[in-house]
Design a protein around this motif. Structure first.
Motif, PDB file in Angstrom:
ATOM      1  N   PRO A  83       0.453  -1.112   0.056  1.00 49.03           N
ATOM      2  CA  PRO A  83      -0.281   0.044  -0.376  1.00 49.03           C
ATOM      3  C   PRO A  83       0.792   0.997  -0.141  1.00 49.03           C
ATOM      4  N   GLU A  84       1.979   1.593   0.550  1.00 46.95           N
ATOM      5  CA  GLU A  84       2.607   2.476   0.389  1.00 46.95           C
ATOM      6  C   GLU A  84       3.677   2.587  -0.482  1.00 46.95           C
ATOM      7  N   ASP A  85       3.709   1.704  -1.494  1.00 48.69           N
ATOM      8  CA  ASP A  85       4.288   2.259  -2.818  1.00 48.69           C
ATOM      9  C   ASP A  85       2.938   2.724  -3.978  1.00 48.69           C
ATOM     10  N   ALA A  86       1.737   1.706  -3.410  1.00 48.10           N
ATOM     11  CA  ALA A  86       0.377   1.827  -5.054  1.00 48.10           C
ATOM     12  C   ALA A  86      -0.296   3.870  -3.621  1.00 48.10           C
ATOM     13  N   LEU A  87       0.631   4.177  -2.722  1.00 53.67           N
ATOM     14  CA  LEU A  87       0.061   5.154  -2.819  1.00 53.67           C
ATOM     15  C   LEU A  87       0.964   6.338  -2.265  1.00 53.67           C
ATOM     16  N   ALA A  88       1.711   6.032  -3.364  1.00 48.58           N
ATOM     17  CA  ALA A  88       2.976   7.143  -3.024  1.00 48.58           C
ATOM     18  C   ALA A  88       2.667   8.380  -3.974  1.00 48.58           C
ATOM     19  N   PRO A  89       3.073   9.493  -3.964  1.00 47.22           N
ATOM     20  CA  PRO A  89       2.232  11.036  -4.993  1.00 47.22           C
ATOM     21  C   PRO A  89       2.936  10.178  -6.230  1.00 47.22           C
ATOM     22  N   ASP A  90       3.794   9.531  -6.952  1.00 52.39           N
ATOM     23  CA  ASP A  90       3.894   9.529  -8.232  1.00 52.39           C
ATOM     24  C   ASP A  90       3.141   8.064  -8.613  1.00 52.39           C
ATOM     25  N   ALA A  91       2.951   7.485  -8.054  1.00 51.95           N
ATOM     26  CA  ALA A  91       2.555   6.149  -7.834  1.00 51.95           C
ATOM     27  C   ALA A  91       1.717   6.130 -10.014  1.00 51.95           C
ATOM     28  N   PRO A  92       2.101   4.617 -10.567  1.00 56.76           N
ATOM     29  CA  PRO A  92       1.661   4.545 -11.504  1.00 56.76           C
ATOM     30  C   PRO A  92       0.105   3.662 -11.237  1.00 56.76           C
ATOM     31  N   LEU A  93      -1.002   4.474 -12.198  1.00 61.19           N
ATOM     32  CA  LEU A  93      -2.426   3.591 -11.674  1.00 61.19           C
ATOM     33  C   LEU A  93      -2.035   1.982 -12.272  1.00 61.19           C
ATOM     34  N   ILE A  94      -2.478   1.783 -11.125  1.00 60.69           N
ATOM     35  CA  ILE A  94      -2.573   0.113 -11.734  1.00 60.69           C
ATOM     36  C   ILE A  94      -4.424   0.205 -12.261  1.00 60.69           C
ATOM     37  N   HIS A  95      -5.189   0.213 -11.965  1.00 57.54           N
ATOM     38  CA  HIS A  95      -6.705   0.566 -12.761  1.00 57.54           C
ATOM     39  C   HIS A  95      -7.038   1.710 -13.324  1.00 57.54           C
ATOM     40  N   GLU A  96      -6.507   1.658 -14.765  1.00 55.84           N
ATOM     41  CA  GLU A  96      -6.615   3.197 -15.448  1.00 55.84           C
ATOM     42  C   GLU A  96      -8.657   3.513 -15.482  1.00 55.84           C
ATOM     43  N   ASP A  97      -9.428   2.760 -16.110  1.00 57.55           N
ATOM     44  CA  ASP A  97     -10.311   2.807 -16.399  1.00 57.55           C
ATOM     45  C   ASP A  97     -11.390   2.953 -14.885  1.00 57.55           C
ATOM     46  N   SER A  98     -12.616   3.966 -14.806  1.00 59.16           N
ATOM     47  CA  SER A  98     -13.345   3.119 -13.729  1.00 59.16           C
ATOM     48  C   SER A  98     -14.583   2.395 -14.497  1.00 59.16           C
ATOM     49  N   TYR A  99     -14.910   2.124 -13.460  1.00 58.13           N
ATOM     50  CA  TYR A  99     -15.555  -0.099 -13.520  1.00 58.13           C
ATOM     51  C   TYR A  99     -17.288   0.307 -13.051  1.00 58.13           C
ATOM     52  N   ALA A 100     -17.943  -0.614 -13.216  1.00 60.23           N
ATOM     53  CA  ALA A 100     -19.181  -0.481 -12.691  1.00 60.23           C
ATOM     54  C   ALA A 100     -19.672  -1.025 -11.612  1.00 60.23           C
ATOM     55  N   GLU A 101     -20.471  -0.275 -10.508  1.00 61.71           N
ATOM     56  CA  GLU A 101     -20.689  -1.503  -9.083  1.00 61.71           C
ATOM     57  C   GLU A 101     -21.296  -2.788  -9.240  1.00 61.71           C
ATOM     58  N   GLY A 102     -20.980  -3.621  -8.203  1.00 61.62           N
ATOM     59  CA  GLY A 102     -21.270  -4.524  -8.864  1.00 61.62           C
ATOM     60  C   GLY A 102     -22.929  -4.230  -8.322  1.00 61.62           C
ATOM     61  N   MET A 103     -23.021  -5.744  -8.592  1.00 60.08           N
ATOM     62  CA  MET A 103     -24.942  -5.977  -8.106  1.00 60.08           C
ATOM     63  C   MET A 103     -25.091  -6.428  -6.582  1.00 60.08           C
ATOM     64  N   SER A 104     -23.646  -6.335  -5.661  1.00 58.86           N
ATOM     65  CA  SER A 104     -24.339  -7.091  -4.173  1.00 58.86           C
ATOM     66  C   SER A 104     -23.078  -6.149  -3.704  1.00 58.86           C
ATOM     67  N   ALA A 105     -22.943  -5.235  -3.607  1.00 61.56           N
ATOM     68  CA  ALA A 105     -21.972  -4.618  -2.775  1.00 61.56           C
ATOM     69  C   ALA A 105     -21.840  -4.829  -1.291  1.00 61.56           C
ATOM     70  N   GLY A 106     -23.197  -5.559  -0.448  1.00 67.94           N
ATOM     71  CA  GLY A 106     -23.205  -5.974   0.197  1.00 67.94           C
ATOM     72  C   GLY A 106     -23.282  -4.522   1.890  1.00 67.94           C
TER      73      GLY A 106
END
Length: 775
Positions: free
Chosen positions: A148-171
């Motif tokens: 998480p530290e790597d992923a939250l760094a200011p210069d970290a690339p995006l793992i997912h560039e796209d937005s996604y639809a919400e699922g049917m069973s968010a819980g």
């Protein structure tokens, strides 16, 4: 090992004259399992079956530039090769019950080492396996973010560039489907009261950082699915815990009506949450769709670990105590390593924010939890998810505060635990447990006040989970003219005993022997809807629908008897085996059916459902206590410890089957012990280094203490049948914190990072020794 079971009963269940319920009848699935007749998904015989093997990515993060499967397709016996290009035209090439971010198979890029890139489908497994070597994949490697530290760094690339639809069973959690374009998959916040004011007036404050490791549930049966695509129907056999959620996800992938997808779950060889929600079923279905033949995917343990594991967590927590020894406020942050795809981590995130509060009466709370995408294998459910990741932090701090207040840890808990029925958490159901009574029984079982030998220490931990999941479900019961009963339920049998418990409930309701009851489970074409099998909900929620269906059938039968006896229905008293007006005018249910229809083998069908309304409107359906107390012996020379005593308490409300309840709590405690001793998935760079039973250390019989006490608390304060509540997750969550507290009492070191390996204990001891010398 000698396990001593005790039973603490509040309102004695015997007063209702139970004959089947509250009795340890033999498991109805036992004979089939011990003789080898039981069928699991891998045993399903399907004519024309073919076999799929998965080619997996060697990179944690890379773009796929091209795939050449020509050589594989030329191999004799190979039927087809599935890759991302095949699924682009599907109505929904991605699935996910919370966020639809998970492609059936890698599309434009891979996001973790081990992600499926291609599947070879062949007449024989060996041919499919050999065909993997014939596939050439060209990658363009990208920077890998492994924490998480790597992923939250200011210069970290995006793992997912796209937005996604919400699922049917968010819980019951609002999800951010990726619109913010960050590597934060989900964030959850729990806040009430004036936290700053509470901390400002505190007499004592403890603060610390804690780590709960990346773990795997290690069910005996790895992921397995069989799919058979035809123009009329897609049939899937799967080891899924939540078959109706799987049906919904698969239907959306292929754009099919729900009645065109049939999901069947045979016996499951263990789940512990790892088989919750959708896993390999869409990929298996796509293989059958491509090959136009039935296909089986059966993973190895290593592949199963790469499919899902538990979120590991980094927790910063602060807790405040007033001058009277009462806890008044808690604030902190939780960062979860969610891996490459959301899976169930949005709900895990929400649960950590709730469950770190514990069963205490805080006047102010400020908790922030974040599920963070990384280039590691996806995280999802694991027994009691959300409470495991935070209880080490929550309960070690309670032990620290007890010491600062000059109180014994037990008395400190008794002074601060919420009362039964108290709304200790705003806008949620009041506490459905006598936590103070439970803790007292636990301490007594462990011998809390007895003298301790040198290097021995005692520790206890308690938490609560908001269990039961969304209260939606339905059951049907058929009462046959010969007095036998068929129960139809969507709940799955994965070793926890649901088949037996639901049969006991029906047998009790109709006054028949349990061998007169047959339970049909887990087939979306035949059995009624069940939201899921998890969150310890089956006995409580599905049990209520089975009980309600039995009673609805009996009302039908009473009305039929009233017509036959020419009496008002309200004059007939319903008994388990029939109806009675007086000593002369009485009829058994079988007699009612035979006389009413003039045929003896007719049947009556009862139905019942529950939904989030009425008595089920408050969430959670019940609070499940998580409790364990231990005595440890520590060797200060090498850091090794062993358990001398272990006590657990299962607050079941009413034990429908006491032996199985005890077994659930014992097994749960041993799973928690495994994490304390050494369970931890370890990454060596991008590669998961210990994804095998040889390298991932699960508990052995030698790890279990000789003195093991399991208590059942039966206060009949649950919303389930006759006051029952679900159990099973609790001790897993409590073990690490209880052991950490016991080690501190034994040798004076506090462990905030699990597992507590000998090296970590030894290094902590060395640090204390050097500190005391001023070095």
């Amino acid at each position: 090992m000698s396990i001593r079971f005790t039973e603490a009963i509040g309102n004695l269940p015997q007063k209702d004259g139970f004959s089947i319920v509250n009795t340890s009848v033999h498991r109805t699935d036992g004979p089939a399992k011990v003789t080898g007749r039981a069928q699991y998904t891998g045993d399903i015989p399907v004519p024309g079956l073919t076999y799929g093997k998965v080619l997996r990515s060697p990179y944690a993060h890379a773009r796929i530039k091209g795939i050449d499967a020509g050589a594989a397709l030329a191999r004799p016996g190979v039927i087809a090769v599935l890759s991302g290009e095949d699924i682009r035209g599907l109505p929904s090439p991605r699935y996910g019950h919370a966020v639809k971010d998970h492609p059936l198979i890698a599309l434009d890029k891979v996001r973790f080492v081990g992600e499926p890139v291609a599947v070879v489908i062949a007449e024989e497994e060996l041919i499919a396996q050999e065909g993997l070597d014939d596939i050439a994949v060209e990658y363009e490697e990208l920077p890998a973010l492994l924490t998480p530290e790597d992923a939250l760094a200011p210069d970290a690339p995006l793992i997912h560039e796209d937005s996604y639809a919400e699922g049917m069973s968010a819980g019951h959690v609002e999800v951010d489907a990726g619109a913010k374009r960050t590597n934060v998959c989900q964030e959850s916040h729990v806040q009430w009261g004036d936290v700053e004011a509470a901390f400002a007036r505190a007499a004592h404050v403890v603060s610390g950082d804690f780590h709960y490791p990346m773990t795997y549930a290690y069910a005996m049966e790895p992921y397995t699915a069989v799919a058979d695509w035809t123009d009329e129907l897609l049939t899937i056999w799967s080891c899924a815990q939540h078959l109706y959620i799987v049906r919904n996800d698969v239907a959306k992938v292929f754009g099919l009506a729900l009645n065109r997808v049939r999901v069947i779950t045979p016996f499951i060889g263990g789940g512990y949450g790892s088989k919750s929600y959708t896993k390999i079923e869409p990929l298996t279905a796509a293989c059958s769709w491509k090959a136009r033949r039935p296909v089986r995917l059966q993973y190895t343990i290593e592949e199963s670990i790469l499919t899902t594991r538990a979120d590991d967590s980094r927790v910063h927590l602060e807790t405040a105590l007033d001058e009277h020894g009462k806890v008044i406020a808690r604030r902190g942050s939780v960062y979860l390593n969610t891996g490459a795809y959301a899976e169930n981590s949005p709900l895990v995130c929400a649960k950590t924010a709730v469950r770190v509060v514990g069963p205490y009466s805080f006047e102010a709370v400020d908790i922030h939890s974040y599920a963070v995408y990384t280039n590691t294998c996806p995280a999802s459910s694991y027994r009691g998810f959300g409470v495991n990741q935070v209880t080490l932090a929550a309960e070690v701090q309670m032990d620290e505060l007890a010491e600062l207040a000059g109180q014994d840890g037990l008395q400190f808990k008794l002074n601060n635990l919420a009362e039964s029925g108290e709304r200790f958490f705003p806008k949620k159901r009041g506490l459905t447990a006598d936590m103070k009574g439970n803790v007292s029984k636990l301490a007594e079982a462990l011998g809390w006040s007895e003298p301790l030998a040198p290097n021995h220490g005692r520790g206890m931990a308690v938490a609560v989970t908001d269990s039961g999941a969304q209260p939606v479900g339905r059951s049907e019961v058929r009462f046959h003219g010969d007095g036998s009963v068929t129960v139809m339920t969507g709940a799955t049998e994965m070793g926890q005993g649901s088949q037996t418990v639901l049969a006991q409930i029906a047998a009790e309701e109709f006054g028949v022997a349990i061998d007169q009851v047959r339970v049909l489970q887990s087939d979306t074409a035949m059995t009624p809807f069940a939201r899921s099998t998890g969150a310890d909900r089956t006995t409580t929620l599905e049990g209520r629908t089975v009980q309600g269906a039995c009673r609805e059938a009996k009302v039908q039968l009473r009305n039929m008897a009233a017509e036959l006896l020419e009496a008002p229905p309200e004059d007939l008293r319903i008994e388990p085996t029939g109806v009675v007006i007086d000593e002369v005018r009485r009829m058994t249910w079988s007699e009612v059916i035979a006389k009413y229809y003039n045929i003896s083998d007719m049947e009556v069908i009862g139905r019942a459902d529950i939904r989030e309304a009425g008595e089920w409107a408050e969430i959670p359906p019940f609070w499940e206590p998580c409790m364990a107390a231990v005595e440890v012996e520590v060797d200060p020379d090498n850091g090794r410890f062993k358990l001398a005593k272990l006590a657990v308490a299962g607050d079941v409300g009413l034990a429908i089957n006491p032996d199985m309840c005890e077994g659930q709590d014992v097994g749960s405690a041993i799973m928690g012990l495994g994490v304390a001793l050494g369970e931890e998935l370890v990454y060596d760079g991008q590669q998961l280094a210990n994804a095998s039973i040889l390298d991932y250390r699960i508990p052995r019989f030698s790890d279990v203490p000789e003195a093991f006490t399991a208590i059942l608390v039966q206060n009949r304060d649950g919303i389930g049948p006759w006051g029952a509540k679900g159990i099973g997750d609790g001790p897993t969550a409590a073990m690490c914190a209880a052991i950490s507290n016991a080690i501190y009492q034994a040798v004076g070191v506090r462990l905030r990072e699990a597992p507590f390996t000998p090296e970590r204990v030894w290094r902590a001891l060395q640090a204390v020794r050097y500190s005391s010398r001023g070095e």
